[in-house]
Enzyme design. Sequence first.
Site, PDB file in Angstrom:
ATOM      1  N   SER A  13       0.817  -1.214   0.000  1.00 61.26           N
ATOM      2  CA  SER A  13       0.000   0.000   0.000  1.00 61.26           C
ATOM      3  C   SER A  13       0.852   1.266   0.000  1.00 61.26           C
ATOM      4  O   SER A  13       0.452   2.289  -0.564  1.00 61.26           O
ATOM      5  CB  SER A  13      -0.993   0.006   1.173  1.00 61.26           C
ATOM      6  OG  SER A  13      -0.320   0.133   2.404  1.00 61.26           O
ATOM      7  N   HIS A 113       9.447   2.670   8.608  1.00 64.24           N
ATOM      8  CA  HIS A 113       9.332   1.758   9.748  1.00 64.24           C
ATOM      9  C   HIS A 113       8.177   2.240  10.625  1.00 64.24           C
ATOM     10  O   HIS A 113       8.101   3.436  10.936  1.00 64.24           O
ATOM     11  CB  HIS A 113      10.641   1.751  10.539  1.00 64.24           C
ATOM     12  CG  HIS A 113      10.604   0.822  11.710  1.00 64.24           C
ATOM     13  ND1 HIS A 113      10.678  -0.546  11.572  1.00 64.24           N
ATOM     14  CD2 HIS A 113      10.463   1.068  13.031  1.00 64.24           C
ATOM     15  CE1 HIS A 113      10.586  -1.103  12.771  1.00 64.24           C
ATOM     16  NE2 HIS A 113      10.461  -0.150  13.668  1.00 64.24           N
ATOM     17  N   THR A 145      20.914   2.075   6.677  1.00 61.68           N
ATOM     18  CA  THR A 145      22.314   1.756   6.955  1.00 61.68           C
ATOM     19  C   THR A 145      22.385   0.283   7.358  1.00 61.68           C
ATOM     20  O   THR A 145      21.351  -0.391   7.454  1.00 61.68           O
ATOM     21  CB  THR A 145      22.872   2.637   8.094  1.00 61.68           C
ATOM     22  OG1 THR A 145      22.050   2.442   9.248  1.00 61.68           O
ATOM     23  CG2 THR A 145      22.876   4.106   7.708  1.00 61.68           C
TER      24      THR A 145
END
Length: 212
Positions: A13, A113, A145
């Site tokens: 989405s 996140h 990273t």
Amino acid sequence: MKRIVILISGRGSNMEAIVRARAAEQWPAEIAAVISNRPDAAGLAFAQSHGIATAVVDHKAFGPGQPGREAFDAELQRVIDGFAPDLVVLAGFMRILTPGFTVHYAERMLNIHPSLLPAFTGLHTHKRAIEMGCKFSGATVHFVTAELDHGAIVAQAVVPVQPGDDEASLSARVLKLEHRMYPSAVRWFVEGQLAIENGVVRQLAGEAQSFS
Ligand code: GRF
């Protein structure tokens, strides 16, 4: 014209929100490909129906342990680089990446996140936020990273945790903001607005980097 490759593992989405925003706002960018590590990722059909090239690099076809992980990332990198991207966008891409892979795409790979980083790296973020009695939660867009869910923060979205919230209700509230924030962050990158200085993102045009 900047070239963007989006990696997904499932629903897609956020990928869809980015594809729609790019078209609606006519960014100087094209979505060169959508790549999934799962052949059954629902988002692949959306990409195909919008004329976007898709590819699958199935992680299950690679061996176990670290050698398998290295081999998968090498093949994924080969496929991604075949599309010559300026930016790689992780959108619900559920794989832990090897350090070499993250170095290869340093400062040109973004992730979203579903927590207010640096809190709650890893999985089950909404459940953990509720269990901790957090009053606010949210999502973070950051450069990728080698360290999982670390890297310079581009933008954050904040939502209240309400009494009676469960994982589903909280994640739905956060996802709504993800769909506004991630396209904005990708657009800023495409427009060359993001500079990383001493591990911190500075936005050259000074637009708001927080969403609520
Ligand atoms: C989102 O909550 C995102 O923050 C996390 O995984 C979920 C992906 O959802 N990384 P979708 O595939 O974009 O719908």
